[in-house]
Scaffold this active site. Structure first.
Site, short mmCIF file in Angstrom:
data_model
loop_
_atom_site.label_atom_id
_atom_site.label_comp_id
_atom_site.label_asym_id
_atom_site.label_seq_id
_atom_site.Cartn_x
_atom_site.Cartn_y
_atom_site.Cartn_z
N GLU A 203 -2.90 9.33 7.87
CA GLU A 203 -1.29 9.23 8.16
C GLU A 203 -0.67 10.18 9.13
O GLU A 203 0.09 9.75 9.65
CB GLU A 203 -0.64 9.32 6.71
CG GLU A 203 -1.15 8.07 5.56
CD GLU A 203 -0.44 6.90 5.87
OE1 GLU A 203 0.69 6.70 6.66
OE2 GLU A 203 -0.78 5.75 5.36
N CYS B 93 -11.01 2.83 -0.25
CA CYS B 93 -9.78 3.32 -0.08
C CYS B 93 -9.28 2.50 1.27
O CYS B 93 -9.88 2.52 2.14
CB CYS B 93 -9.67 4.55 0.32
SG CYS B 93 -7.87 5.13 1.10
N THR B 94 -8.28 1.85 1.20
CA THR B 94 -8.01 0.80 2.45
C THR B 94 -7.55 1.70 3.61
O THR B 94 -7.48 1.10 4.62
CB THR B 94 -6.65 -0.09 1.85
OG1 THR B 94 -5.63 0.65 1.49
CG2 THR B 94 -7.33 -0.87 0.73
N HIS B 95 -7.41 2.81 3.39
CA HIS B 95 -7.16 3.51 4.54
C HIS B 95 -8.34 3.82 5.35
O HIS B 95 -8.50 4.22 6.75
CB HIS B 95 -6.49 4.92 4.38
CG HIS B 95 -5.15 5.03 4.27
ND1 HIS B 95 -4.53 4.69 3.10
CD2 HIS B 95 -4.22 5.42 5.13
CE1 HIS B 95 -3.22 4.78 3.01
NE2 HIS B 95 -3.01 4.92 4.16
N ASP C 127 0.71 -1.23 -0.01
CA ASP C 127 -0.15 -0.23 0.03
C ASP C 127 0.77 1.46 0.04
O ASP C 127 2.09 1.16 0.19
CB ASP C 127 -0.93 0.11 1.21
CG ASP C 127 -1.96 1.27 1.12
OD1 ASP C 127 -2.36 1.58 0.19
OD2 ASP C 127 -2.02 1.76 2.32
N SER C 128 0.25 2.53 -0.49
CA SER C 128 0.89 3.67 -0.18
C SER C 128 1.41 4.07 1.08
O SER C 128 2.38 4.72 1.58
CB SER C 128 0.22 4.98 -0.87
OG SER C 128 -0.76 4.86 0.14
N CYS D 89 -4.53 -1.36 -1.99
CA CYS D 89 -4.61 0.00 -2.31
C CYS D 89 -5.30 0.21 -3.50
O CYS D 89 -5.10 -0.34 -4.48
CB CYS D 89 -3.11 0.54 -2.50
SG CYS D 89 -3.18 2.28 -3.02
N ASN D 90 -6.54 0.79 -3.39
CA ASN D 90 -7.43 0.89 -4.53
C ASN D 90 -7.09 1.84 -5.58
O ASN D 90 -7.09 1.56 -6.66
CB ASN D 90 -8.84 1.40 -3.91
CG ASN D 90 -9.66 0.36 -2.94
OD1 ASN D 90 -10.43 -0.31 -3.36
ND2 ASN D 90 -9.34 0.43 -1.77
N THR D 91 -6.05 2.77 -5.26
CA THR D 91 -5.68 3.72 -6.03
C THR D 91 -4.61 3.08 -6.94
O THR D 91 -4.66 3.03 -8.19
CB THR D 91 -4.94 5.09 -5.56
OG1 THR D 91 -5.97 5.42 -4.20
CG2 THR D 91 -4.73 5.97 -6.21
N TYR E 284 -0.81 8.60 -2.37
CA TYR E 284 -0.70 8.44 -3.87
C TYR E 284 -1.91 9.12 -4.52
O TYR E 284 -1.97 9.43 -5.91
CB TYR E 284 -0.97 6.90 -4.41
CG TYR E 284 0.41 6.28 -4.44
CD1 TYR E 284 1.54 6.60 -3.58
CD2 TYR E 284 0.40 4.81 -4.70
CE1 TYR E 284 2.72 5.97 -3.30
CE2 TYR E 284 1.50 3.98 -4.66
CZ TYR E 284 2.70 4.75 -4.04
OH TYR E 284 3.96 3.85 -3.72
N GLY E 285 -2.92 9.34 -3.80
CA GLY E 285 -4.29 9.84 -4.37
C GLY E 285 -4.22 10.96 -5.10
O GLY E 285 -5.32 11.03 -6.01
#
Ligand code: DGL
Length: 278
Positions: A165, A199-201, A6-7, A69-71, A38-39
């Site tokens: 983050e 979004c995995t966040h 993931d980012s 990471c969906n992005t 990354y978004g």
């Protein structure tokens, strides 16, 4: 060993579900905290950063990498699978998080585009995601191919990944989520049938989404859906299922001490990062 990328820290929500579902698998996690989020990046940057980090996971011994990471899955997965992987790492695999979600939302297997007699019954689904995932149109396009009557209302949430983050406190985070939910409900014009945190966040702040959404709206749990899908994949592709001891290592391209997950629901063994993989 299975690699998870993931980012930043969002993919830990996927890793948590994978570890609970597949307790005998060893996992190596890589968060590109040095370059997150990354978004808002260009497609070329996302493809290149994803390629570099996936390479690092393969070089460390992973045979299969999940883009948690969906992005990255929306922007880079197809390009890497088709134009890079077969030459660079023949026999290895990269999977994403978008395919299982589209299958779960539509009830149609990925291999069946335009199935006869299935339209998705006119449900309205809200998708919260990064600007890049929304702009890619990947969820809209893939859902429309399989269940055209489903109305997907997308809401980009700029700044939410940075806030998660960056260890922003609970009140401002809840306020940010409330604002995005209010705007999305306005755009939808109806109470949605279901919500996808794409979004995995965002599962890290799912309690704020739940509090802001009308009662009773179903929230698709991406981590659980992805974990069930990977288990099914490993059953069909036994060569990637190596019995291990459930060992987990978390690596970051950033400074391990800067990753702050103290307020998250994640267990302590999913909060201790090491540096230096790429
Ligand atoms: N967690 C990632 C996702 O699922 C990306 C967040 C970001 O870096 O913007 O989209």
């Amino acid at each position: 060993m299975i690699g998870i990328f993931d980012s930043g820290s969002g993919g830990l929500t996927i890793l948590d579900a994978l570890h609970r579902r597949l307790p005998d698998q060893d996992f190596l996690y890589l968060g590109d905290h040095a370059n997150a989020p990354y978004g808002h990046r260009s497609n070329d940057q996302i493809v290149e950063m994803t390629r570099r980090n996936v390479s690092a996971l393969f070089d460390a011994g992973c045979t299969l990498v999940v883009l948690a990471c969906n992005t990255a899955a929306a922007v880079a997965l197809r390009t890497l699978q088709q134009k890079w992987l077969p030459q660079a790492y023949p026999g290895r695999r990269i999977l994403g998080v978008l395919v299982p979600m589209v299958e779960a939302i539509t009830g149609v297997p990925w291999s069946q585009e335009h199935p006869v007699g299935h339209d998705g019954s006119g449900k309205t689904i809200l998708l919260f995601a990064t600007q890049k995932t929304v702009k890619s149109g990947a969820y809209v396009e893939e859902i429309a191919k399989r269940a055209p009557a489903i109305r997907l209302v997308q809401k980009a949430c700029p700044g939410l990944v940075d806030a998660i983050e960056g260890g922003t406190g609970p009140r401002p985070l809840a306020g940010l989520v409330e604002g995005y939910v209010a705007e999305a409900l306005d755009d939808a014009g109806v109470i949605p049938d279901a919500v996808l945190l794409g979004c995995t966040h965002f599962p890290l702040v799912s309690s704020y989404f739940e509090a802001a959404l009308p009662e009773g709206v179903e929230l698709f749990c991406q981590p659980d859906v992805v974990a069930a899908s990977l288990e099914d994949y490993l059953t069909r592709h036994g060569e990637f299922r190596r019995k291990g001891s459930g060992k987990i290592r978390l690596m970051t391209t950033g400074k391990p001490g800067d990753v702050d997950l103290t307020d998250s629901y994640l267990p302590p063994h999913l909060c201790r990062f090491e540096g230096g993989l790429s």
